[in-house]
Write an enzyme that holds these catalytic residues in place. Structure first.
Site, PDB file in Angstrom:
ATOM      1  N   HIS A 148      29.860  -5.523  25.616  1.00  0.00           N
ATOM      2  CA  HIS A 148      29.755  -5.188  24.234  1.00  0.00           C
ATOM      3  C   HIS A 148      30.572  -4.403  23.622  1.00  0.00           C
ATOM      4  O   HIS A 148      31.734  -4.220  24.254  1.00  0.00           O
ATOM      5  CB  HIS A 148      28.519  -3.767  24.422  1.00  0.00           C
ATOM      6  CG  HIS A 148      27.164  -4.355  24.891  1.00  0.00           C
ATOM      7  ND1 HIS A 148      26.610  -4.770  25.939  1.00  0.00           N
ATOM      8  CD2 HIS A 148      25.876  -4.553  23.938  1.00  0.00           C
ATOM      9  CE1 HIS A 148      25.415  -5.014  26.123  1.00  0.00           C
ATOM     10  NE2 HIS A 148      24.799  -4.913  24.734  1.00  0.00           N
ATOM     11  N   LYS A 152      30.027   1.567  22.536  1.00  0.00           N
ATOM     12  CA  LYS A 152      28.726   1.599  23.164  1.00  0.00           C
ATOM     13  C   LYS A 152      28.861   2.572  24.346  1.00  0.00           C
ATOM     14  O   LYS A 152      29.766   2.566  24.871  1.00  0.00           O
ATOM     15  CB  LYS A 152      28.364   0.280  23.818  1.00  0.00           C
ATOM     16  CG  LYS A 152      27.081   0.337  24.633  1.00  0.00           C
ATOM     17  CD  LYS A 152      26.268  -0.819  24.874  1.00  0.00           C
ATOM     18  CE  LYS A 152      25.083  -1.029  25.635  1.00  0.00           C
ATOM     19  NZ  LYS A 152      23.974  -0.231  25.028  1.00  0.00           N
TER      20      LYS A 152
HETATM   21  P1  NAD Z   1      24.752   3.892  16.691  1.00  0.00           P
HETATM   22  O1  NAD Z   1      25.651   4.858  17.527  1.00  0.00           O
HETATM   23  O2  NAD Z   1      25.210   3.166  15.612  1.00  0.00           O
HETATM   24  O3  NAD Z   1      23.628   4.583  16.305  1.00  0.00           O
HETATM   25  C1  NAD Z   1      22.840   5.862  16.924  1.00  0.00           C
HETATM   26  C2  NAD Z   1      22.509   6.686  15.942  1.00  0.00           C
HETATM   27  O4  NAD Z   1      21.644   7.672  16.407  1.00  0.00           O
HETATM   28  C3  NAD Z   1      23.570   7.353  15.154  1.00  0.00           C
HETATM   29  O5  NAD Z   1      23.270   7.234  13.724  1.00  0.00           O
HETATM   30  C4  NAD Z   1      23.402   8.669  15.546  1.00  0.00           C
HETATM   31  O6  NAD Z   1      23.839   9.872  14.454  1.00  0.00           O
HETATM   32  C5  NAD Z   1      21.748   9.003  15.763  1.00  0.00           C
HETATM   33  N1  NAD Z   1      21.383  10.216  16.632  1.00  0.00           N
HETATM   34  C6  NAD Z   1      22.060  10.654  17.539  1.00  0.00           C
HETATM   35  N2  NAD Z   1      21.479  11.635  18.090  1.00  0.00           N
HETATM   36  C7  NAD Z   1      20.421  11.763  17.062  1.00  0.00           C
HETATM   37  C8  NAD Z   1      19.500  12.687  17.240  1.00  0.00           C
HETATM   38  N3  NAD Z   1      19.520  14.035  18.111  1.00  0.00           N
HETATM   39  N4  NAD Z   1      18.533  12.565  16.111  1.00  0.00           N
HETATM   40  C9  NAD Z   1      18.452  11.629  15.294  1.00  0.00           C
HETATM   41  N5  NAD Z   1      19.330  10.651  15.246  1.00  0.00           N
HETATM   42  C10 NAD Z   1      20.312  10.530  16.154  1.00  0.00           C
HETATM   43  O7  NAD Z   1      24.006   2.816  18.011  1.00  0.00           O
HETATM   44  P2  NAD Z   1      23.337   1.708  17.897  1.00  0.00           P
HETATM   45  O8  NAD Z   1      24.178   0.546  17.894  1.00  0.00           O
HETATM   46  O9  NAD Z   1      22.673   1.814  16.354  1.00  0.00           O
HETATM   47  O10 NAD Z   1      22.159   1.751  18.832  1.00  0.00           O
HETATM   48  C11 NAD Z   1      21.109   2.641  19.002  1.00  0.00           C
HETATM   49  C12 NAD Z   1      20.639   2.471  20.294  1.00  0.00           C
HETATM   50  O11 NAD Z   1      19.948   1.264  20.489  1.00  0.00           O
HETATM   51  C13 NAD Z   1      21.603   2.654  21.555  1.00  0.00           C
HETATM   52  O12 NAD Z   1      20.956   3.274  22.844  1.00  0.00           O
HETATM   53  C14 NAD Z   1      21.780   1.207  21.861  1.00  0.00           C
HETATM   54  O13 NAD Z   1      21.887   1.202  23.121  1.00  0.00           O
HETATM   55  C15 NAD Z   1      20.238   0.588  21.515  1.00  0.00           C
HETATM   56  N6  NAD Z   1      20.257  -0.593  21.130  1.00  0.00           N
HETATM   57  C16 NAD Z   1      19.056  -1.141  21.783  1.00  0.00           C
HETATM   58  C17 NAD Z   1      18.899  -2.703  21.241  1.00  0.00           C
HETATM   59  C18 NAD Z   1      17.508  -3.070  21.844  1.00  0.00           C
HETATM   60  O14 NAD Z   1      17.097  -4.322  21.483  1.00  0.00           O
HETATM   61  N7  NAD Z   1      16.776  -2.451  22.618  1.00  0.00           N
HETATM   62  C19 NAD Z   1      19.356  -3.408  20.669  1.00  0.00           C
HETATM   63  C20 NAD Z   1      20.716  -2.802  20.203  1.00  0.00           C
HETATM   64  C21 NAD Z   1      20.777  -1.401  20.448  1.00  0.00           C
END
Ligand code: NAD
Length: 237
Positions: A148, A152
Site C-alpha cells: 500500500h 497507510k
Molecule cells: P485518509 O487518511 O486519506 O483519510 C482519513 C480521513 O479520516 C482523514 O480525512 C481524516 O481527517 C479523517 N478523520 C480522522 N479522524 C477523524 C475523526 N475523529 N472524525 C472524522 N474524521 C476523521 O485515509 P483513506 O485512504 O481515505 O482511508 C480511510 C480508511 O479507509 C482507512 O482506515 C483505510 O485503511 C480504509 N480503507 C478501506 C477500504 C475498504 O474497501 N474497506 C478501502 C480503502 C481504504
C-alpha cells in the site's frame, strides 16, 4: 419516485471520502446531507453538500446511512451517532481494536451495520478462491503479502487479515508481509507453497473508485433493512 437515501459521509476530506463525494451522484437515488471532516471545514457548503467538523457530529441533520472511511479514532463517535439516530452504518475503516469490533457487533442488534475490510467485487471473489484453495491444499504454507501507499497507518492491511482469516478457517497457519511505498492503492497476493509447487492468487486495485462504488452500492441496499451485521456478499445484487 421514492425519496432519496440520505447519506452522511464520515472522513469526507480523506482519499476515500473524496472519492465517495465525487461518485455519490452515480449511484442513483442518494443525497449527501452531511460531509464530516476531522477539523473545521474551510467551506461550509461545497457543491450543495453541507460540511461539518467532527466536533459538530451531534448536530448533523437527519440521515439514513452513514458511510465511514476515517481512522479508528473517528469510529466510536460515528457508531454512537448511528445508534442514537437509529441509522445504518457502512464502514470500511481498518485497524479497529477488538473493543471497537465488539461495539460494532453489539450495535448490530439495534441498527443495520456493514463493516468490510474491502468493498471491491474482485476481493470478494478472491476471498472465496482463498477459502477453496485452503481447503484443497491442507498442510501448505500460506503467506499473505500486501503493498500500500506510504501514508497507510495500519499493517497488515484489513484486507490481508480478512484473506488470512479465510485460509485459517481451513486450518492453515498464515504469515503476513507488508510493504509501504509510493502511491500504491492496494495489492494483495495470497501464496500457497507446497512441496515442489506454488500457487499465487493476486488482486491489484487500480483506483479507489472500486471501493467507493462498492460502499455506495452497499449503502443503497442496507437502507431500511432490519438491524443485523451484513456482509458485502449479502448486499451484492
Ligand atoms: P485518509 O487518511 O486519506 O483519510 C482519513 C480521513 O479520516 C482523514 O480525512 C481524516 O481527517 C479523517 N478523520 C480522522 N479522524 C477523524 C475523526 N475523529 N472524525 C472524522 N474524521 C476523521 O485515509 P483513506 O485512504 O481515505 O482511508 C480511510 C480508511 O479507509 C482507512 O482506515 C483505510 O485503511 C480504509 N480503507 C478501506 C477500504 C475498504 O474497501 N474497506 C478501502 C480503502 C481504504
Amino acid at each position: 419516485m421514492t425519496a432519496p437515501i440520505r447519506l452522511l459521509i464520515h472522513g469526507a476530506s480523506g482519499r476515500m471520502g473524496q472519492a465517495l463525494l465525487r461518485l455519490c451522484n452515480e449511484s442513483g437515488n442518494c443525497q449527501v446531507v452531511a460531509a464530516v471532516t476531522r477539523k473545521s471545514p474551510p467551506q461550509r457548503v461545497v457543491d450543495g453538500v453541507p460540511f461539518f467538523a467532527a466536533s459538530e457530529l451531534s448536530g448533523v441533520p437527519a440521515f439514513d446511512v452513514a458511510i465511514d472511511f476515517s481512522l479508528p479514532e473517528g469510529f466510536d463517535p460515528v457508531l454512537a451517532l448511528c445508534v442514537a439516530r437509529r441509522a445504518a452504518l457502512v464502514s470500511g475503516t481498518t485497524g479497529l481494536s477488538e473493543a471497537q469490533r465488539g461495539e460494532l457487533a453489539s450495535a448490530a442488534s439495534v441498527i443495520p451495520v456493514l463493516w468490510a475490510s474491502n468493498f471491491s467485487l474482485g476481493v470478494a471473489v478472491l476471498n472465496e478462491l482463498v477459502e477453496r484453495a485452503a481447503v484443497a491444499l491442507k498442510g501448505w504454507d500460506v503467506d499473505v503479502v500486501e503493498a500500500h501507499h506510504a501514508q497507510k497507518k495500519d499493517a497488515p492491511s484489513g484486507t490481508a487479515l480478512t484473506l488470512g482469516e479465510a485460509a485459517a478457517a481451513a486450518g492453515a497457519h498464515v504469515s503476513y508481509a507488508s510493504l509501504r511505498a509510493g502511491d500504491i492503492i492496494g495489492e494483495h497476493t495470497v501464496q500457497f507453497s507446497g512441496p515442489g509447487e506454488r500457487i499465487e492468487l493476486v488482486h491489484r486495485a487500480g483506483s479507489r473508485d472500486i471501493f467507493a462504488r462498492g460502499a455506495l452500492h452497499a449503502a443503497s441496499r442496507i437502507a431500511g433493512k432490519p438491524p443485523a451485521a451484513y456482509r458485502v456478499r449479502d448486499l451484492l445484487d
